[in-house]
Motif scaffolding. Structure first.
Motif, PDB file in Angstrom:
ATOM      1  N   LEU A 150      -8.852  23.410  18.215  1.00  0.00           N
ATOM      2  CA  LEU A 150      -9.562  22.374  17.478  1.00  0.00           C
ATOM      3  C   LEU A 150     -10.758  22.911  16.693  1.00  0.00           C
ATOM      4  O   LEU A 150     -11.106  22.389  15.650  1.00  0.00           O
ATOM      5  CB  LEU A 150     -10.021  21.292  18.451  1.00  0.00           C
ATOM      6  N   ASP A 151     -11.373  23.962  17.225  1.00  0.00           N
ATOM      7  CA  ASP A 151     -12.529  24.556  16.537  1.00  0.00           C
ATOM      8  C   ASP A 151     -12.024  25.608  15.555  1.00  0.00           C
ATOM      9  O   ASP A 151     -11.831  26.761  15.905  1.00  0.00           O
ATOM     10  CB  ASP A 151     -13.487  25.208  17.547  1.00  0.00           C
ATOM     11  N   ARG A 152     -11.836  25.195  14.307  1.00  0.00           N
ATOM     12  CA  ARG A 152     -11.225  26.135  13.374  1.00  0.00           C
ATOM     13  C   ARG A 152     -12.178  26.730  12.352  1.00  0.00           C
ATOM     14  O   ARG A 152     -11.841  27.691  11.678  1.00  0.00           O
ATOM     15  CB  ARG A 152     -10.060  25.453  12.658  1.00  0.00           C
TER      16      ARG A 152
ATOM     17  N   ILE B 236     -19.212  26.400  19.396  1.00  0.00           N
ATOM     18  CA  ILE B 236     -19.463  24.965  19.480  1.00  0.00           C
ATOM     19  C   ILE B 236     -18.623  24.241  18.428  1.00  0.00           C
ATOM     20  O   ILE B 236     -18.219  24.845  17.434  1.00  0.00           O
ATOM     21  CB  ILE B 236     -20.946  24.601  19.228  1.00  0.00           C
ATOM     22  N   THR B 237     -18.362  22.977  18.674  1.00  0.00           N
ATOM     23  CA  THR B 237     -17.694  22.166  17.663  1.00  0.00           C
ATOM     24  C   THR B 237     -18.757  21.609  16.725  1.00  0.00           C
ATOM     25  O   THR B 237     -19.845  21.237  17.168  1.00  0.00           O
ATOM     26  CB  THR B 237     -16.920  21.017  18.322  1.00  0.00           C
ATOM     27  N   ILE B 238     -18.441  21.602  15.423  1.00  0.00           N
ATOM     28  CA  ILE B 238     -19.387  21.080  14.436  1.00  0.00           C
ATOM     29  C   ILE B 238     -18.808  19.844  13.766  1.00  0.00           C
ATOM     30  O   ILE B 238     -19.392  18.781  13.752  1.00  0.00           O
ATOM     31  CB  ILE B 238     -19.701  22.160  13.384  1.00  0.00           C
TER      32      ILE B 238
ATOM     33  N   ILE C  75      -9.212  12.834  18.037  1.00  0.00           N
ATOM     34  CA  ILE C  75     -10.392  13.173  17.238  1.00  0.00           C
ATOM     35  C   ILE C  75     -11.382  13.862  18.165  1.00  0.00           C
ATOM     36  O   ILE C  75     -11.988  13.220  19.031  1.00  0.00           O
ATOM     37  CB  ILE C  75     -11.040  11.909  16.627  1.00  0.00           C
ATOM     38  N   ASP C  76     -11.516  15.164  18.011  1.00  0.00           N
ATOM     39  CA  ASP C  76     -12.408  15.933  18.874  1.00  0.00           C
ATOM     40  C   ASP C  76     -13.798  15.953  18.245  1.00  0.00           C
ATOM     41  O   ASP C  76     -13.987  16.455  17.142  1.00  0.00           O
ATOM     42  CB  ASP C  76     -11.868  17.367  19.025  1.00  0.00           C
ATOM     43  N   ALA C  77     -14.768  15.384  18.950  1.00  0.00           N
ATOM     44  CA  ALA C  77     -16.123  15.257  18.385  1.00  0.00           C
ATOM     45  C   ALA C  77     -17.028  16.383  18.873  1.00  0.00           C
ATOM     46  O   ALA C  77     -16.810  16.931  19.945  1.00  0.00           O
ATOM     47  CB  ALA C  77     -16.718  13.901  18.776  1.00  0.00           C
ATOM     48  N   PRO C  78     -18.039  16.721  18.077  1.00  0.00           N
ATOM     49  CA  PRO C  78     -19.007  17.731  18.528  1.00  0.00           C
ATOM     50  C   PRO C  78     -20.023  17.135  19.489  1.00  0.00           C
ATOM     51  O   PRO C  78     -20.405  15.974  19.350  1.00  0.00           O
ATOM     52  CB  PRO C  78     -19.701  18.153  17.222  1.00  0.00           C
TER      53      PRO C  78
ATOM     54  N   LYS D   2     -14.929  19.554  26.060  1.00  0.00           N
ATOM     55  CA  LYS D   2     -14.081  18.614  25.322  1.00  0.00           C
ATOM     56  C   LYS D   2     -12.947  19.327  24.595  1.00  0.00           C
ATOM     57  O   LYS D   2     -11.769  18.991  24.759  1.00  0.00           O
ATOM     58  CB  LYS D   2     -14.936  17.838  24.279  1.00  0.00           C
ATOM     59  N   SER D   3     -13.307  20.314  23.787  1.00  0.00           N
ATOM     60  CA  SER D   3     -12.288  20.998  22.982  1.00  0.00           C
ATOM     61  C   SER D   3     -11.350  21.790  23.874  1.00  0.00           C
ATOM     62  O   SER D   3     -10.131  21.822  23.652  1.00  0.00           O
ATOM     63  CB  SER D   3     -12.956  21.938  21.972  1.00  0.00           C
ATOM     64  N   THR D   4     -11.907  22.419  24.888  1.00  0.00           N
ATOM     65  CA  THR D   4     -11.083  23.225  25.779  1.00  0.00           C
ATOM     66  C   THR D   4     -10.066  22.344  26.514  1.00  0.00           C
ATOM     67  O   THR D   4      -8.881  22.671  26.616  1.00  0.00           O
ATOM     68  CB  THR D   4     -11.976  23.969  26.791  1.00  0.00           C
TER      69      THR D   4
HETATM   70 MG   LIG Z   1     -15.858  21.125  21.185  1.00  0.00          MG
END
Ligand SMILES: [Mg+2]
Ligand SMILES: Nc1nc2c(ncn2[C@@H]2O[C@H](COP(=O)(O)OP(=O)(O)OP(=O)(O)O)[C@@H](O)[C@H]2O)c(=O)[nH]1
Lengths: 410, 433
Positions: B60-62, B71-73, B90-93, B20-22
């Protein structure tokens, strides 16, 4: 479990004893420590008897002397003091009708070794030592923690209680990237650290005073926070040593408490709360899957117990009902019935002819069913009304249910 | 930002590590929404900790923890524009421990992109009963996200196989239809975030068998949802900042009504009355915000510590309703045993998360017709629809679905699983509100 049933009986009895009152300071409470020879006890009581003859008030004097005589007579039947010692309560307890006081005497073998000697005359029975004995002392602490939210809960015997909740204003990710991102990140990390510190301080304040009873601390939450908190210097070192598990849980605050209990169930399996929860869940499982291996309602369960079909009897401690066995004075019809424990038994009528009845036997329903269960080799689980599961069980299923060994023919 | 383009909130959902984030980082990079030098910088830094493959995700993963663990949190926000729209991304985990954050993101979205990995085993994990592909789809629909597109990502790992794509599309179609999506309107786009396939431009050299649009163009096929400006103002708070020299700044999405600079507002449950000093969206000051706008607004008269995620902003003369109890109609998606009165799982409604007790089971419904199948059932189980009286264990804002649907739909979770979805049919106001 047998132990639970015994405990239940004792709790009920203490509740009863606490309600009783004497007319004057004439109710005798006696705690005999384990290992004290009966002969010594009798000697002391004889001495107290002599002393009591000096009581000025005539009625009180008679009552105390009667109580002591009763105790002495009972104790003479003992060859030796029971292994855990003995607790005796005796005296004339007040009744609604003056002059109708009746002598009551209770001999109780305490669940643990009694260490103290106590003799007391008062207008009530002194039950405190006994109460303290059955109070569950082992405690587990549960700490839920995330970057901006935390909760501390205590699991003691049959109760799970959230004792503290904290939140912090740690903001989420900054909406803009760019120059300030790194500085922002540092500020966030600092705020998180301060929050962990605050959670640690709260936990220390709650847990240090009970550290001797504390069997373990279990920490849970989403992400790395729980590890950072568990490994960092946030908890007092004496508490840190008591951490027995760290688990992934989807919520950092109060919402995560049940999930943590679930994840940590292997560590907690001997806690009564868990046994109850497990049993209720098993009950609900069979119900939902229509396995036919479950039944509920007093009549249904009694039938199943009599048919030896019960594997586990689940029974709610808050039923407040008694089972009576009675006979009609007029038509001699014998019957059993379940009534609320505050029903005046004298008002009870024969279901056949409406005549007055005589009570042959009466028993708390929990004890009565537990005895039936024991005769049939079924395990009894007393469900408290403190947990959600317990409340659910009492409310929806009338507090009496059973998991069966085999299906019953309808 | 362009004033004329309508604004859409797009939530990106799906199982952990499906890209997703990538994928979104890659898109932002390709369309020039992000400085190429920044990607270069991320590449170097990511390399240092052995996570080079995450360079796009770092857009997005900052958070430190996000980058270290890969991972996204927390929800990641970013803005970008297409031909037709202005988007808040809105990037979700995807991690199961952070589903609660995903729900917050979904509650703020008009549309969603579901990312599934085509990689052997990864797709299967996501769509399994406990997988987050399944859970997220269900939650997105529950929280009112009715429009969706699907990115079948990591196509590079399966040699851009049309068969694999079709297989995945078929399985997803079944799932999406079951949950209630109109599957005929959904784009299924084969992508590779890693090789930049069908992201901002079509890539017939890799997927000659695919005739549809790339992601970037597919976003323009979303329809603009209605903007209920004539309803009373409601903004569920997503986060609160305290900015030096400015003061307290709650952020969130306007669900209904209009917020103007100078308005006197109340924030419930804390009953904090304050005045709006300024409003901004993506750092651009605006005089008023309408439904769909994702805003930060500076308020005077309230401390940051008084308010938090899950509180709701409303007009002083029509404050958000804090309930003592409410009646909801639910569908039980999953439950290992049976649900009886007393059960206390976790309620998610708009941005709020609180423990809630099933106080009373009022009716069991026939799931097909919605008619009453049983009054006062003793228990309900998986697959059942029911009307239930609920009692939140803490004060929370709940509105009737018929009046303010945005604040009247909810999800229920327990022990890491989504148990039920529902809508609010009646409410009992809490005393003192
Ligand atoms: Mg992610
Ligand atoms: N081969 C290949 N790898 C990809 C692709 N897209 C993403 N990845 C890799 O998959 C891993 C996870 O990517 P993320 O973007 O962090 O996944 P995510 O879905 O955002 O994960 P969460 O936010 O933690 O749920 C990274 O190593 C990416 O480089 C792709 O198209 N092809």
């Amino acid at each position: 479990m047998r132990e639970d049933v015994e405990r239940y009986k004792l709790e009920k009895l203490i509740e009863e004893l606490k309600k009783k009152e004497g007319r004057g300071t004439e109710l005798v409470s006696l705690y005999i420590p384990a290992g004290r020879p009966i002969a010594d006890v009798l000697n002391t009581l004889n001495y107290e008897y002599a002393t009591a003859s000096n009581i000025k008030d005539r009625t009180t004097r008679h009552h105390v002397l009667d109580a002591l005589a009763t105790i002495i007579n009972r104790l003479k039947l003992f060859r030796e003091t029971p292994p855990n010692g003995l607790v005796v309560f005796a005296g004339y307890t007040a009744s609604d009708v003056p002059g109708r006081e009746k002598m009551e005497v209770y001999l109780i073998e305490p669940p643990q070794k009694l260490k103290v000697w106590l003799y007391r005359c008062d207008s009530r029975f002194y039950t405190e030592i006994l109460e303290d004995m059955i109070k569950v002392k082992d405690v587990y602490a549960l700490i839920l923690i995330e970057r901006d939210e935390a909760a501390i809960a205590l699991l003691r015997g049959k109760s799970l209680e959230i004792v503290d909740e904290l939140t912090a204003g740690v903001p989420g990710k900054h909406r803009a990237g760019g120059q300030s991102a790194r500085r922002f990140e540092r500020i966030i990390e600092q705020l998180v650290h301060e929050f962990y510190k605050r959670v640690g301080e709260h936990a220390n304040k709650i847990l240090l005073p009970i550290k001797d009873e504390l069997r373990g601390i279990i920490i849970g939450g989403p992400g790395l926070s729980k590890q950072e908190f568990a490994e960092g210097d946030y908890l007092h070192y004496e508490l840190k040593q008591k951490i027995i598990g760290v688990f992934d849980v989807g919520y950092g605050g109060a919402a995560g408490v049940y999930e943590l209990v679930e994840r940590a169930k292997d560590l907690l399996k001997d806690v009564r709360f868990m046994r109850e929860r497990e049993a209720v869940n098993q009950f609900l499982y069979h119900l939902a899957r229509d396995t036919g291996l479950v039944t509920y309602g007093e009549e249904e369960v009694r039938e199943a117990l009599k048919a030896n079909a019960v594997e586990k009897l689940l029974i709610s401690e808050g039923l407040n009902k008694i089972r009576i066995h009675a006979v009609c004075k007029a038509c001699k019809y014998e019957f059993e019935a379940t009534v609320r424990d505050n029903t005046p038994l004298s008002a009870l009528k024969c279901p056949k002819c409406g005549g007055d009845v005589e009570i042959i036997e009466q028993k708390d329903i929990v004890e009565e069913l537990a005895e039936l269960a024991e005769q049939g080799g079924a395990e009894t689980i007393i469900i408290s009304t403190q947990s959600n599961e317990g409340k659910e069980f009492a409310r929806t299923f009338g507090g009496i249910g059973a998991i069966l060994r085999y299906r019953l023919q309808k | 930002m362009s004033e004329k383009k309508p604004h859409l909130n797009l939530v990106v959902i799906g199982h952990i590590d499906h890209g997703k984030s990538t994928l979104m980082g890659r898109l932002l990079y390709e369309i020039g929404a992000i400085d190429p030098r920044l990607i270069q910088q991320y590449e170097e830094e990511a390399k240092k900790i052995g996570r080079e493959s995450f360079k796009y995700a770092w857009v997005l993963d900052r958070l430190k923890e996000e980058r270290e663990r890969g991972i996204t949190i927390d929800l990641g926000f970013y803005k970008f524009e297409t031909k037709k729209y202005f988007f808040t991304l809105i990037d979700a985990p995807g991690h199961r421990d952070f589903v609660k954050n995903m729900i917050t993101g979904a509650s703020q979205a008009d549309c969603a992109m579901l990312v599934v990995s085509a990689k052997e085993g990864e797709f299967e994990a996501g769509i399994s009963p406990a997988g987050q592909t399944r859970e997220h789809v269900f939650l997105a629909k529950t929280m009112g996200v009715d429009q969706l597109i699907v990115a079948v990502n990591k196509m590079d790992t399966v040699n851009y196989s049309k068969e694999r794509y079709e297989e995945i599309k078929n399985q997803l179609t079944r799932l999406l239809r079951m949950v209630g999506y109109k599957v005929d309107e959904i784009h299924f786009i084969p992508t590779s975030a890693w090789e930049g396939v069908n992201v901002s431009k079509r890539s017939p050299e890799k997927t000659p068998w695919y005739n549809g649009p790339p992601l970037y163009e597919a976003f323009d096929d979303f329809k603009e949802p209605p903007r209920p400006i004539d309803k009373p103002l409601r903004i569920p708070i997503q986060d609160v900042y305290s900015i030096r020299g400015v003061g307290t700044v709650p952020v969130g999405r306007v669900e209904t009504g209009v917020l103007r600079v100078g308005d006197k507002i109340i924030i419930n449950p804390p009953k904090a009355v304050c005045e709006v000093k300024s409003i901004e969206t993506h750092h651009t000051p605006i005089p008023e915000a309408i439904p769909g706008d994702n805003i930060g607004f500076n308020v005077k008269g309230v401390e940051k510590s008084q308010i938090r995620r899950g509180d709701v902003v409303g007009p002083v003369n029509n404050p958000p309703t804090v309930v003592d109890e409410f009646i909801g109609r639910i569908f039980v998606l999953y439950h290992p045993t049976a649900i009886a009165a007393g059960y206390t799982p976790v309620l998610h409604i708009h941005t709020a998360t609180v423990p809630v007790t099933f106080e009373e089971l009022l009716q069991k419904l026939d799931p097909r017709t919605g008619s009453v199948a049983e009054e006062k059932p003793q228990y309900i189980k998986q697959g059942d629809s029911a009307v239930v009286r609920f009692k939140p264990r803490k004060p929370v804002v709940v509105e009737k679905y018929s009046e303010l649907p945005q604040l009247g739909r909810f999800a229920i979770r327990d022990s890491g699983r989504t148990i039920a979805a529902g809508v609010v049919i009646d409410i009992k106001k809490a005393e003192g509100y």
